[in-house]
Enzyme design. Structure first.
Site, short mmCIF file in Angstrom:
data_model
loop_
_atom_site.label_atom_id
_atom_site.label_comp_id
_atom_site.label_asym_id
_atom_site.label_seq_id
_atom_site.Cartn_x
_atom_site.Cartn_y
_atom_site.Cartn_z
N CYS A 35 0.82 -1.22 0.00
CA CYS A 35 0.00 0.00 0.00
C CYS A 35 0.85 1.26 0.00
O CYS A 35 0.36 2.35 -0.24
CB CYS A 35 -0.96 0.01 1.19
N ASP A 37 2.27 2.67 2.55
CA ASP A 37 2.19 3.46 3.78
C ASP A 37 3.47 3.33 4.60
O ASP A 37 4.11 2.28 4.62
CB ASP A 37 0.98 3.00 4.62
N CYS A 60 -2.87 5.45 5.56
CA CYS A 60 -4.33 5.45 5.60
C CYS A 60 -4.86 5.75 7.00
O CYS A 60 -4.11 5.77 7.97
CB CYS A 60 -4.84 4.08 5.14
N CYS A 104 -2.68 -2.75 8.69
CA CYS A 104 -2.35 -1.40 9.18
C CYS A 104 -1.92 -1.49 10.65
O CYS A 104 -1.00 -0.77 11.07
CB CYS A 104 -3.54 -0.48 9.04
FE1 FES Z 1 -1.64 0.06 4.27
FE2 FES Z 1 -3.42 0.99 5.93
S1 FES Z 1 -3.73 0.57 3.82
S2 FES Z 1 -1.33 0.66 6.30
#
Ligand code: FES
Length: 125
Positions: A35, A37, A60, A104
């Protein structure tokens, strides 16, 4: 049922312990390649106690809520307890996360682990 619990929304909108800890003695950065992040965790450890903790999360809403909750769960606690914090405990404290958002909370656990490793490597020197 709402997708996100009240607690997730609360910690997303009003994250606790956000920012940089200038006098941190353990810092860890982790990311999720899928993702994209990124989470950075700062720990100030004294006498084996997590005296202070801050985080910066580029990610996110669930990642922000997870890091915020994780800091609350380890602040003021012994290092041993912080080391044992699991992503499940973070998700439970948030009254749950959707399955596809569990990664996450894993990021929060890993960021704390990385910061503790950094702290320990500095102690050995
Ligand atoms: Fe990857 Fe939340 S979508 S940490």
């Amino acid at each position: 049922m709402a997708l996100y619990s009240e607690k997730v929304m609360d910690h997303f909108r009003n994250p606790r312990n956000v920012g940089v800890l200038e006098d941190a003695n353990g810092v860890g950065t982790v990311g999720n390649a899928k993702c994209g992040d990124i989470m950075k965790m700062y720990l100030k450890i004294e006498d084996d106690i997590v005296k202070d903790v801050k985080f910066e999360t580029f990610g996110c809403g669930s990642a922000i809520a997870s890091s915020s909750m994780a800091t609350e769960l380890i602040k003021g606690k012994p290092v041993e307890e912080a080391r044992k914090l699991t992503n499940q405990a973070v998700a439970e404290a948030l009254d749950g996360l959707p399955d596809y958002k569990m990664h996450c909370s894993v990021l929060a656990q890993e960021a704390i682990e990385a910061a503790l490793e950094d702290y320990e490597s500095k102690q050995e020197k």
